[in-house]
Design an enzyme around this catalytic site. Structure first.
Site, PDB file in Angstrom:
ATOM      1  N   LYS A 113       0.812  -1.225   0.000  1.00 22.72           N
ATOM      2  CA  LYS A 113       0.000   0.000   0.000  1.00 22.72           C
ATOM      3  C   LYS A 113       0.839   1.266   0.000  1.00 22.72           C
ATOM      4  O   LYS A 113       0.378   2.311  -0.416  1.00 22.72           O
ATOM      5  CB  LYS A 113      -0.957   0.009   1.202  1.00 22.72           C
ATOM      6  CG  LYS A 113      -2.075  -0.993   1.074  1.00 22.72           C
ATOM      7  CD  LYS A 113      -3.240  -0.660   1.991  1.00 22.72           C
ATOM      8  CE  LYS A 113      -4.424  -1.573   1.714  1.00 22.72           C
ATOM      9  NZ  LYS A 113      -5.489  -1.425   2.670  1.00 22.72           N
ATOM     10  N   LYS A 194      -7.465 -11.105  -6.566  1.00 19.70           N
ATOM     11  CA  LYS A 194      -8.483 -11.390  -5.557  1.00 19.70           C
ATOM     12  C   LYS A 194      -9.652 -10.424  -5.682  1.00 19.70           C
ATOM     13  O   LYS A 194      -9.434  -9.236  -5.922  1.00 19.70           O
ATOM     14  CB  LYS A 194      -7.820 -11.205  -4.180  1.00 19.70           C
ATOM     15  CG  LYS A 194      -8.484 -11.944  -3.070  1.00 19.70           C
ATOM     16  CD  LYS A 194      -7.767 -11.692  -1.768  1.00 19.70           C
ATOM     17  CE  LYS A 194      -8.350 -10.481  -1.092  1.00 19.70           C
ATOM     18  NZ  LYS A 194      -8.164 -10.442   0.353  1.00 19.70           N
ATOM     19  N   LYS A 197     -13.216  -5.445  -2.119  1.00 14.97           N
ATOM     20  CA  LYS A 197     -14.160  -4.340  -1.891  1.00 14.97           C
ATOM     21  C   LYS A 197     -13.672  -3.083  -2.578  1.00 14.97           C
ATOM     22  O   LYS A 197     -14.455  -2.287  -3.047  1.00 14.97           O
ATOM     23  CB  LYS A 197     -14.202  -4.009  -0.397  1.00 14.97           C
ATOM     24  CG  LYS A 197     -14.950  -4.955   0.470  1.00 14.97           C
ATOM     25  CD  LYS A 197     -15.360  -4.152   1.716  1.00 14.97           C
ATOM     26  CE  LYS A 197     -15.243  -4.935   2.988  1.00 14.97           C
ATOM     27  NZ  LYS A 197     -14.028  -4.591   3.731  1.00 14.97           N
TER      28      LYS A 197
END
Ligand code: AMP
Ligand code: TRP
Length: 333
Positions: A113, A194, A197
């Site tokens: 990130k 994957k 969200k």
């Protein structure tokens, strides 16, 4: 015999998708009778990246409604919002003081990130310490998470052991519990990544728990597969799309690998597979969607359920913090 304590958390960022449901929420619901359960909407974790305030507020309530709608029973589990129990933040500070920065800089999620970013928040680095606080505060011994979170639970174990070594036995040692089936639901638009969200707004990537029948059918029909027509699980990377569809079918129906494949022996190609997969998804999600809408139309009831959950959590958290402060040498009020 007392039931073993389970703690898990889910972030209110982005729309809850099929991967969250099959990889996390469904397992929590299925096992709620056997355990002493704490399920937390980790709003403070979501803040490690900027969230639009109005949107965040809606996402928190919506996630709560989804958890109850999916079948978490307030009589069997404490479902609550992290920021409603201030001891999570308080313990985080105390654990920060014994956690070497190097441990946090090594975390894969942090590296992913933060890479390429000009500036990252301290919160992003500290995220796993808050997660360790969530878990250790309740002496949870089982922590069900998807495989991407295993490293963070292992860090919580390291922090636990370090604290216990310095100040004497205080926290129970947690274990990650990784579901072996359905641990990873992949994106319908790209079966090599994957389902997440964070990408659920991208057309064709995910099925959201609250999607309509039509939306579900459309997304599954559009799922990326290879150009073959054999419907079997296989290690061949070209088969990733088919594996994903079969995997979803398998987790929802609970059938064995062999039985799943035998449903498709006489199938006429991937079109058939997609329709059958869409059907089982619709059957699984439609009752949840209906209960979700009922709860969202009755906010007082939802607030009441959440405040009861926080009450139960707080009563344990307050006692634990007293013990922790005592061990450290802080002065009681
Ligand atoms: P997150 O969406 O990252 O807040 O994840 C909440 C929970 O859902 C965690 O236990 C994740 O590991 C799990 N989860 C998220 N996405 C998936 C996925 N595509 N497949 C399986 N589990 C997932
Ligand atoms: N970091 C977890 C995730 O993104 C969510 C989480 C926060 C969690 N606190 C936790 C999971 C404690 C398990 C236990 O999926």
């Amino acid at each position: 015999m007392s039931l073993s304590r389970v703690f898990s958390g889910i972030q209110p960022s982005g729309d809850v998708q099929l991967g969250n449901y099959l990889g996390a929420i469904k397992g929590w619901v299925d096992r709620q009778d056997e355990k002493d359960n704490f399920f937390c909407i980790v709003d403070l974790h979501a803040l490690t990246v900027y969230q639009d305030p109005n949107n965040l507020n809606h996402q928190i309530k919506s996630l709560a409604a989804i958890l109850f709608a999916a079948g978490l029973d307030p009589a069997k589990c404490s479902v609550f919002i992290q920021s409603h129990v201030k001891e999570h933040s308080e313990l985080c500070w105390l654990l920060n003081c014994i956690t070497p920065i190097g441990w946090l800089e090594r975390m894969t999620q942090y590296k992913d990130k933060s890479s390429g970013q000009e500036s990252v928040s301290t919160g992003l680095l500290d995220y796993p310490v808050l997660m360790a606080s969530d878990i250790l505060l309740y002496d949870a011994v089982e922590v069900p998470v998807g495989d991407d979170q295993k490293q963070h639970v292992e860090l919580a174990r390291d922090i636990c052991q370090r604290f216990n070594n310095i100040y004497g036995d205080t926290f129970a040692l947690p274990e990650p519990v990784i579901p072996n089936i359905g641990a990873r639901v992949m994106g319908f638009d790209n079966p090599l990544i994957k389902m997440s969200k964070s990408y659920s707004h991208i057309r064709g990537h995910a099925i959201r728990i609250i999607d309509t029948e039509d939306e579900i059918l459309r997304t599954v029909k559009r799922a990326v597969t290879d150009s073959g027509n054999e419907i079997k699980f296989s290690d061949n990377p070209d088969n990733a799309g088919v594996n994903n569809l079969l995997g979803i079918y398998k987790v929802i129906t609970g059938e064995s690998t062999k039985d799943v494949e035998s449903n498709f022996i006489n199938s006429r190609g991937y079109g058939d597979l997609k329709i059958k997969v869409a059907e089982v998804i619709i059957e699984e999600l439609q009752p949840i969607r209906k209960r979700y809408r009922d709860l969202m139309e009755n906010p007082d009831h939802l607030d009441k359920l959440l405040s009861e959950g926080a009450e139960k959590a707080r009563s344990l958290a307050e006692k634990k913090m007293e013990i922790v402060k005592n061990k450290i040498g802080l002065v009681s009020r």
